[in-house]
Design a protein around this motif. Structure first.
Motif, PDB file in Angstrom:
ATOM      1  N   ARG A 178       0.829  -1.208   0.000  1.00  0.00           N
ATOM      2  CA  ARG A 178       0.000   0.000   0.000  1.00  0.00           C
ATOM      3  C   ARG A 178       0.862   1.256   0.000  1.00  0.00           C
ATOM      4  NH1 ARG A 178      -3.053  -3.116   3.680  1.00  0.00           N
ATOM      5  NH2 ARG A 178      -2.273  -1.939   5.464  1.00  0.00           N
ATOM      6  N   ASN A 179       1.954   1.240   0.752  1.00  0.00           N
ATOM      7  CA  ASN A 179       2.868   2.385   0.753  1.00  0.00           C
ATOM      8  C   ASN A 179       3.499   2.593  -0.622  1.00  0.00           C
ATOM      9  OD1 ASN A 179       2.398   2.930   3.443  1.00  0.00           O
ATOM     10  ND2 ASN A 179       4.124   1.710   4.169  1.00  0.00           N
ATOM     11  N   PHE A 222       1.595   7.093  -6.712  1.00  0.00           N
ATOM     12  CA  PHE A 222       0.671   8.180  -7.038  1.00  0.00           C
ATOM     13  C   PHE A 222       1.300   9.546  -6.769  1.00  0.00           C
ATOM     14  CE2 PHE A 222      -2.701   4.888  -6.710  1.00  0.00           C
ATOM     15  CZ  PHE A 222      -3.348   5.159  -7.914  1.00  0.00           C
ATOM     16  N   LEU A 223       2.125   9.629  -5.717  1.00  0.00           N
ATOM     17  CA  LEU A 223       2.746  10.909  -5.365  1.00  0.00           C
ATOM     18  C   LEU A 223       3.941  11.241  -6.245  1.00  0.00           C
ATOM     19  CD1 LEU A 223       2.716  10.699  -1.460  1.00  0.00           C
ATOM     20  CD2 LEU A 223       1.356  12.229  -2.869  1.00  0.00           C
ATOM     21  N   ARG A 255       2.174   1.811  -3.508  1.00  0.00           N
ATOM     22  CA  ARG A 255       1.174   2.392  -4.399  1.00  0.00           C
ATOM     23  C   ARG A 255       0.973   3.878  -4.107  1.00  0.00           C
ATOM     24  NH1 ARG A 255      -1.343  -2.664  -3.581  1.00  0.00           N
ATOM     25  NH2 ARG A 255      -2.690  -1.803  -1.951  1.00  0.00           N
ATOM     26  N   ALA A 256       0.996   4.223  -2.812  1.00  0.00           N
ATOM     27  CA  ALA A 256       0.846   5.640  -2.450  1.00  0.00           C
ATOM     28  C   ALA A 256       1.994   6.474  -3.016  1.00  0.00           C
ATOM     29  CB  ALA A 256       0.771   5.788  -0.939  1.00  0.00           C
ATOM     30  N   TRP A 257       3.234   5.975  -2.878  1.00  0.00           N
ATOM     31  CA  TRP A 257       4.376   6.707  -3.417  1.00  0.00           C
ATOM     32  C   TRP A 257       4.323   6.786  -4.942  1.00  0.00           C
ATOM     33  CZ3 TRP A 257       7.130   9.963  -0.893  1.00  0.00           C
ATOM     34  CH2 TRP A 257       7.351   9.792   0.482  1.00  0.00           C
TER      35      TRP A 257
END
Length: 317
Positions: free
Chosen positions: A30-31, A37-38, A33-35
């Protein structure tokens, strides 16, 4: 009494909005995927904000023209910033611009916000929109328009004033009137943004406080001083900081309308940065001056935050 039908469906409550979400994957996934997107936004900020700031800081210690070899000269550029008489004059002009612009824009925005926050004011929506429209206009376009409005030969403003027996002449060539003229354009352009911020702050104040103040016999000025101003302290700090930063960064309308003249009376710090970097090709000195302006802006913002934060703490206690 009828017996229950065993074949009828039992009632099931609806699922929450968006459906039932289940956490999928490990926390590391999940981390990641978050990075992911960022990453595009971080890359853009890094390339166009962080890297230019680091590069400018490096150049501020160099004798650099942007072409050819760069030579390390230490703090010489910063010493020149604090000893050059032209920079001293630009600092005084910037302070004069700030003194003229900041209270004028803030007071005008607050006064109109108080006026248009009243439910008894007719055509409130129209006036709110009309006052905000100048903010979306480009500064260069606004400066060109105002240059023609105050032109001594074809300007409508001078034409109307001549009908009243007032002769302004060439305002932009007058050393005493050139700075107020460019400040007027900035106030017209920016106060609509401050007006909207004040209007939002006023609408957050509970009407019950004004009713209680009226019942205690408080008049309009007393309600403004004891209810409105204390509860607008955070909004006031925000607007003052933005107005002061805008004043310290004044460039567009000055470049278009006066070019720093007449005789350097509208030459501000940002105009000096432009002149040094793009006309004199002294990139190192322009970078040093940019960082001095950045530090001054941060110090002024910090002072205002501390002042209004302490004031709000005193009111809450």
């Amino acid at each position: 009494m009828t017996a229950p039908n065993p074949t009828a469906r039992r009632y099931r409550p609806p699922a929450p909005l968006g459906g039932r979400r289940r956490a999928t994957g490990s926390p590391a996934g999940r981390n990641a995927r978050a990075w992911a997107f960022l990453a595009p936004a971080l890359i853009i900020i890094g390339l166009f904000t962080v890297w230019p700031m680091i590069s400018a800081l490096r150049l501020s210690f160099m004798d650099a023209s942007g072409f050819g070899r760069e030579e390390f000269i230490g703090l010489e550029n910063y010493v020149t910033v604090f000893t050059d008489p032209d920079i001293r004059d630009a600092v005084l002009n910037t302070l004069w611009y700030t003194v003229l612009f900041t209270p004028t824009a803030v007071i005008a925005a607050l006064a109109l916000a108080l006026l248009l926050n009243s439910p008894r004011m007719p055509f409130r929506s129209f006036f709110r929109t009309a006052l905000f429209v100048p903010f979306v206009v480009s500064f260069a376009v606004a400066a060109f328009a105002w240059s023609y409005l105050i032109d001594p030969q074809v300007g409508l403003l001078n034409y109307w004033l001549r009908g009243l027996g007032i002769q302004l002449g060439n305002v932009l060539e007058d050393p005493d009137l050139a700075m107020p003229a460019v400040v007027l354009v900035a106030v017209w352009k920016l106060f609509g943004f401050y007006f909207v911020i004040f209007l939002a702050g006023l609408q957050d104040i509970p009407a019950s406080l004004y009713e209680a103040a009226r019942m205690d016999g408080a008049g309009p000025w007393s309600r403004f001083r004891n209810v409105t101003l204390p509860l607008l302290s955070n909004t006031m700090a925000f607007v003052l900081i933005f107005a002061m930063i805008a004043a310290l960064q004044a460039f567009d309308q000055i470049y278009v309308m006066t070019g720093g003249g007449p005789y350097g009376h509208t030459q501000t710090l940002v105009m000096e940065i432009y002149e040094s970097g793009f006309r004199k090709l002294d990139i190192g000195f322009a970078s040093a001056l940019s960082y001095v302006l950045l530090i001054a802006t941060l110090i002024l913002s910090l002072v205002q935050f501390l002042f209004f934060g302490r004031k709000e703490k005193d009111l809450s206690s």
